[in-house]
Design a protein around this motif. Structure first.
Motif, mmCIF file in Angstrom:
data_model
loop_
_atom_site.group_PDB
_atom_site.id
_atom_site.type_symbol
_atom_site.label_atom_id
_atom_site.label_comp_id
_atom_site.label_asym_id
_atom_site.label_seq_id
_atom_site.Cartn_x
_atom_site.Cartn_y
_atom_site.Cartn_z
ATOM 1 N N ARG A 158 0.822 -1.214 0.000
ATOM 2 C CA ARG A 158 0.000 0.000 0.000
ATOM 3 C C ARG A 158 0.853 1.260 0.000
ATOM 4 O O ARG A 158 0.342 2.350 0.249
ATOM 5 C CB ARG A 158 -0.926 0.018 1.201
ATOM 6 C CG ARG A 158 -1.881 -1.147 1.285
ATOM 7 C CD ARG A 158 -2.803 -1.249 0.109
ATOM 8 N NE ARG A 158 -3.763 -0.152 0.052
ATOM 9 C CZ ARG A 158 -4.665 -0.003 -0.900
ATOM 10 N NH1 ARG A 158 -4.721 -0.877 -1.898
ATOM 11 N NH2 ARG A 158 -5.510 1.012 -0.880
ATOM 12 N N SER A 159 2.144 1.122 -0.273
ATOM 13 C CA SER A 159 3.030 2.283 -0.304
ATOM 14 C C SER A 159 3.562 2.487 -1.721
ATOM 15 O O SER A 159 3.790 1.522 -2.465
ATOM 16 C CB SER A 159 4.202 2.078 0.668
ATOM 17 O OG SER A 159 5.111 3.151 0.588
ATOM 18 N N LYS A 160 3.767 3.742 -2.065
ATOM 19 C CA LYS A 160 4.308 4.076 -3.385
ATOM 20 C C LYS A 160 5.826 4.142 -3.383
ATOM 21 O O LYS A 160 6.458 4.093 -4.439
ATOM 22 C CB LYS A 160 3.727 5.422 -3.835
ATOM 23 C CG LYS A 160 3.971 5.750 -5.296
ATOM 24 C CD LYS A 160 3.313 7.068 -5.680
ATOM 25 C CE LYS A 160 3.571 7.395 -7.141
ATOM 26 N NZ LYS A 160 2.940 8.677 -7.545
ATOM 27 N N ARG A 202 -14.080 7.366 0.971
ATOM 28 C CA ARG A 202 -13.867 7.187 -0.467
ATOM 29 C C ARG A 202 -15.193 7.092 -1.222
ATOM 30 O O ARG A 202 -15.284 7.534 -2.376
ATOM 31 C CB ARG A 202 -13.018 5.947 -0.719
ATOM 32 C CG ARG A 202 -11.580 6.096 -0.242
ATOM 33 C CD ARG A 202 -10.956 7.358 -0.763
ATOM 34 N NE ARG A 202 -9.583 7.536 -0.324
ATOM 35 C CZ ARG A 202 -8.865 8.638 -0.528
ATOM 36 N NH1 ARG A 202 -9.417 9.661 -1.181
ATOM 37 N NH2 ARG A 202 -7.628 8.739 -0.098
ATOM 38 N N TYR A 217 -11.813 0.883 -2.110
ATOM 39 C CA TYR A 217 -10.372 0.613 -2.073
ATOM 40 C C TYR A 217 -9.700 0.944 -3.405
ATOM 41 O O TYR A 217 -8.527 1.342 -3.438
ATOM 42 C CB TYR A 217 -10.122 -0.848 -1.702
ATOM 43 C CG TYR A 217 -10.315 -1.139 -0.238
ATOM 44 C CD1 TYR A 217 -9.512 -0.534 0.726
ATOM 45 C CD2 TYR A 217 -11.308 -2.001 0.197
ATOM 46 C CE1 TYR A 217 -9.685 -0.793 2.074
ATOM 47 C CE2 TYR A 217 -11.490 -2.267 1.547
ATOM 48 C CZ TYR A 217 -10.673 -1.659 2.477
ATOM 49 O OH TYR A 217 -10.850 -1.913 3.810
ATOM 50 N N ASP A 252 -9.137 4.576 -3.296
ATOM 51 C CA ASP A 252 -8.013 4.885 -2.410
ATOM 52 C C ASP A 252 -6.685 4.581 -3.083
ATOM 53 O O ASP A 252 -5.719 5.356 -2.951
ATOM 54 C CB ASP A 252 -8.153 4.072 -1.119
ATOM 55 C CG ASP A 252 -7.037 4.353 -0.136
ATOM 56 O OD1 ASP A 252 -6.986 5.483 0.394
ATOM 57 O OD2 ASP A 252 -6.196 3.462 0.093
ATOM 58 N N ALA A 253 -6.601 3.470 -3.829
ATOM 59 C CA ALA A 253 -5.366 3.141 -4.535
ATOM 60 C C ALA A 253 -5.064 4.154 -5.631
ATOM 61 O O ALA A 253 -3.901 4.528 -5.850
ATOM 62 C CB ALA A 253 -5.464 1.738 -5.130
ATOM 63 N N ALA A 296 -5.990 7.298 -5.552
ATOM 64 C CA ALA A 296 -5.582 8.530 -4.883
ATOM 65 C C ALA A 296 -4.148 8.436 -4.377
ATOM 66 O O ALA A 296 -3.424 9.442 -4.344
ATOM 67 C CB ALA A 296 -6.532 8.834 -3.722
ATOM 68 N N ARG A 297 -3.707 7.250 -3.984
ATOM 69 C CA ARG A 297 -2.333 7.071 -3.524
ATOM 70 C C ARG A 297 -1.338 6.999 -4.679
ATOM 71 O O ARG A 297 -0.123 7.045 -4.444
ATOM 72 C CB ARG A 297 -2.226 5.778 -2.706
ATOM 73 C CG ARG A 297 -2.932 5.825 -1.353
ATOM 74 C CD ARG A 297 -2.944 4.436 -0.740
ATOM 75 N NE ARG A 297 -3.558 4.429 0.576
ATOM 76 C CZ ARG A 297 -2.882 4.484 1.721
ATOM 77 N NH1 ARG A 297 -1.567 4.561 1.700
ATOM 78 N NH2 ARG A 297 -3.511 4.470 2.874
ATOM 79 N N LEU A 354 -1.128 4.280 -6.665
ATOM 80 C CA LEU A 354 -0.733 2.894 -6.841
ATOM 81 C C LEU A 354 -1.281 2.297 -8.127
ATOM 82 O O LEU A 354 -0.736 1.317 -8.636
ATOM 83 C CB LEU A 354 -1.216 2.052 -5.649
ATOM 84 C CG LEU A 354 -0.750 2.513 -4.267
ATOM 85 C CD1 LEU A 354 -1.371 1.637 -3.184
ATOM 86 C CD2 LEU A 354 0.764 2.489 -4.175
#
Length: 494
Positions: free
Chosen positions: A253-255, A323, A377, A380-381, A383-384, A386
């Motif tokens: 879940r981290s870029k 979200r 989700y 959210d991905a 927006a991150r 990912l």
């Protein structure tokens, strides 16, 4: 390169699944899934390794210079029953925690099977080999006994249990949406590993007590060990492997590329360190020191993990609500959907109501909840950062699914569910009486009320068409009728 081929490559790069063609029959769609065939192959591998482990530890083994006593076929069923008392509640607890985005059944099965079959077989081979070498180097010194358990087993066992997590992260990284996913899958692998390991330990204690003459019976020896491993320290393997699961979930879940490399390694090292401390305490600590470490270190760590899981449950609910509000702002979802679809209590109540409304409503409710959760989700991905533009096609598909199943799904359950009512036994009908007449048969009262009687004065009212109205016969003096008097009548003569 066509647009369809480019879209497929973009979806594969992001790990986003392609929408299935629902027009085809389910068996045909199932046979086209690569994960289905992978599951079949892995089940064969699991069964093979389990048979090899059984043949290695259950029967007696002839070795140069003597015989190694095995567990015996008598001890295995008894040990399995006691080991199941631990693994069943643990498995149910982990599956209960995975409620917002539950994984497919085959994912749970593959993870559990890996921990029970592959991890135990590999660990047994390496640990046995390492223990033999360390004992030989130590020239039989009793102090060399715990070396394998302290310096070898933690790294080997944690690596073997966590390998399935890395495989799943590669195959289904799109489904790893939270740290709860990592904890649940890691916990299942650790619980399955502990299940088979407990069977081996319990069976060994039973067989040893059966072959020695002492005050402790085989069942008493097994129950004493089951109390220690199955009740006091049941949390060991799931707690250790959960560290690796959390680190892997953080990485997915981290870029940041640094976090993606460091987080899984840090989680694995933390799991091995906790495992090493646990084995060291169990091997070397005694008396009051053992109690201090148990109540001062082990139980607080378990409590922290439970608190972390509960906090993650609330955090995931807030994430889904926030979200989905993005889609409410653009008018793609009703304003009440984020609150209803982000509360576990409302979601469970909706499923409970849908159960009593038929299979179609129940399946529509499940699809509605899963599509809304995946949409949150996915947002959210995106927006991150990912997932790139390839997520837009999946976003449209999820919104179309929500619009399709909404009319048949239960979203806002109100009141009680439509419980089926038990049919009461039909009561026997009362016998039918003849229609009333006026003035009635002989006796007191007759039948009242009665319809019009011919010749009565005044006549009873009638309905349109000349039909007498029942119940309106005259009362009092006008209702009295006398028979004709014969003037020649007299009493009979003597």
């Amino acid at each position: 390169m066509s647009s369809t081929r480019a879209e497929r490559r973009a979806l594969a790069k992001s790990g986003i699944p392609r929408a299935e063609d629902l027009s085809q029959p389910y068996p045909k769609r199932l046979l086209k899934r690569p994960l289905f065939w992978l599951s079949v192959v892995m089940l064969v591998v699991y069964a093979t390794l389990l048979v090899l482990l059984y043949r290695q530890v259950v029967p007696d083994q002839q070795v140069p210079g003597g015989r190694v006593v095995g567990l015996g076929t008598e001890a295995i069923p008894i040990a399995a029953k006691y080991a199941a008392l631990t693994v069943i509640p643990l498995t149910v607890a982990f599956l209960w925690a995975d409620r917002f985005r539950p994984q497919r059944f085959w994912v749970w099965l593959m993870t559990f099977g890996w921990g029970a079959c592959v991890a135990t077989f590999v660990s047994a081979q390496i640990n046995t080999w390492a223990a033999g070498h360390l004992s030989i180097v130590g020239d039989g010194d009793p102090a060399t006994g715990p070396r394998a358990a302290i310096y070898v087993a933690p790294f080997v066992e944690e690596a073997s249990k966590a390998t399935v997590l890395f495989w799943l992260a590669i195959l289904m990284r799109y489904q790893w949406v939270s740290r709860l996913t990592g904890i649940v899958l890691a916990g299942l692998s650790g619980a399955a590993f502990a299940f088979v390991e407990n069977i081996l330990y319990y069976g060994r204690a039973y067989r040893y007590a059966a072959q020695t003459f002492g005050e402790v019976s085989p069942m008493e020896a097994l129950q004493a060990l089951a109390f220690q491993r199955g009740l006091l320290t049941f949390f060991g393997h799931p707690l250790f492997t959960a560290m690796t699961g959390i680190g892997l979930a953080i990485a997915l879940r981290s870029k940041s590329k640094v976090v993606r490399v460091v987080a899984p390694l840090a989680g694995y090292c933390c799991a091995a360190l906790l495992h090493m401390l646990f084995n060291t305490t169990a091997s070397l600590a005694e008396g009051s020191m053992l109690l201090i470490i148990y109540f001062g270190v082990a139980l607080p760590l378990v409590a922290l993990l439970v608190v972390f899981i509960v906090r993650q449950e609330f955090r995931e609910g807030r994430l889904i609500r926030e979200r989905l509000i993005d889609y409410v702002r653009v008018g793609w979802l009703p304003a009440d959907d984020p609150a209803r679809l982000s509360r576990l209590r409302t979601r469970f109540k909706a499923l409970w109501h849908a159960v009593f409304l038929g299979p179609a409503t129940f399946l529509a409710t499940i699809r509605m909840q899963r599509a809304a959760t995946e949409l949150a989700y996915l947002r959210d991905a995106m927006a991150r950062g990912l997932i790139d533009q390839a997520g837009l096609a999946r976003e449209k598909a999820l919104l179309a699914t929500i619009r399709t199943v909404r009319p048949a799904a239960v979203i806002a359950p109100v009141g009680r569910a439509a419980y089926p009512r038990l049919r009461r036994r039909a009561q026997q009908a009362a016998p039918a009486f003849p229609p009333p007449t006026y003035p009635g048969p002989a006796g007191i009262g007759g039948y009242y009320p009665a319809p019009n009687y011919p010749g009565q004065n005044p006549p009873a009212p009638t309905a349109p068409g000349g039909v007498p109205v029942a119940g309106l016969a005259p009362l009092g003096q006008t209702a009295t009728q006398y028979s004709t008097v014969d003037p020649n009548w007299k009493p009979p003569e003597g």
